[in-house]
Design an enzyme around this catalytic site. Sequence first.
Site, PDB file in Angstrom:
ATOM      1  N   CYS A  98       0.809  -1.228   0.000  1.00 52.71           N
ATOM      2  CA  CYS A  98       0.000   0.000   0.000  1.00 52.71           C
ATOM      3  C   CYS A  98       0.840   1.276   0.000  1.00 52.71           C
ATOM      4  CB  CYS A  98      -0.941   0.014   1.204  1.00 52.71           C
ATOM      5  SG  CYS A  98      -2.038  -1.411   1.255  1.00 52.71           S
ATOM      6  N   CYS A 385      -0.232   1.771   6.563  1.00 49.88           N
ATOM      7  CA  CYS A 385       0.241   0.438   6.897  1.00 49.88           C
ATOM      8  C   CYS A 385       0.399  -0.345   5.596  1.00 49.88           C
ATOM      9  CB  CYS A 385      -0.747  -0.273   7.827  1.00 49.88           C
ATOM     10  SG  CYS A 385      -2.418  -0.419   7.159  1.00 49.88           S
TER      11      CYS A 385
END
Length: 400
Positions: A98, A385
Amino acid sequence: MSLPILKKSANDIVVLSALRTPVTRGLKGGLSKMYPEELLYQVLKGSLDRSKINPELIDDILVGTVLQTLGGQKASALAVKKVGFPIKTTVNTINRQCASSAQAITYSAGTLLTGENKFTIAAGVESMTHDYFPHRGIPTRIYEPFKQDANEEAQNVLMPMGLTSENVASKFGISRQSQDEFAVKSHLKAAKAIESGHFAKEIIPVEARSVADESKIELITKDDGVRPGSTYEKLSTLKPVFTDDGATTAGNSSQISDGASAVILTTRANAESLGIKPIARFVGSTVAGVPSGLMGIGPSAAIPQLLQRLGLETKDIDIYEMNEAFASQSIYCIEKLGLDYDKVNPYGGAIAIGHPLGATGGRVTTTLLNGLQAQNQELGVISMCTSTGQGYAALFANEA
């Protein structure tokens, strides 16, 4: 604010442009008939057109992408060359899950600092419509005896992200109600940003084949996953997705989305030599490791690590753009860091806007810089995260 970090230098890494496409729903959203190479092409071309940066200046383009076949390298190079960048412009892809396009910014900055490159673009793209559903982000080929012989931490890197959300909620006591209430606020803030025209400043409209009729072209100008009529009453009726007794639902998780982003970077000296005014400065970044089964807590480790290295405190930051992978981990990180909720994602986050994995780092960067300019503030942090147990954070200073 008179912080030492704000002192300018010729060697500063500066941002010349930070833009994104609309982010739209996977499978049925406005960009769902478009392929990643098409989205990357449009955000790169649109960024050059709007910023008036000469493509001949660009030495290297680093593209964050997570799900594409062969790492997206050939598709990305196709897009870059179709835009019309010169032969000298090289292309590379990166996958830090991500944080991929955020990491592209970091790596690009490193090449600018060493003088390897003079002008770079850190881009990101994901068509989750085309590349997510065959495997849902989990490798389809793992040698099972090798996995079974590994320790729990190693095995957990393969855990579905929704289960890591449930782990965070269970371990740290994040209630279903608080998650749904957080999600509603994300939608309402994003809806306001769309309605006011705030997001239009950071979006490159995309010419896309129509979902209803692929022979027709539509101009997609807005994020289409935002639900202005969201209420707690509606979200509270949704069933858990990952465990029967869990709290993670489709309503309090980031959306499966399509989109692209692009950030143009150079040094202050290079910009000044051509009379180009930067809009921001990239100050620095960091990556922190956390347990893979609790990957969502990554920002709570990365942000303190970043600020400590740069001699700052959480109160020195005006805006935090933290990717909302799940409401559970977002709430945990905000509470753990003791942040002011009003400073976090003031224009909504991925629960409302969406989360096209490889493009998200650039997306939150564009939203951060747009927000700092709109609020006339100085310092902002992006953070997210990443699966496999990591957190990324970066600091930017507004110069617009």
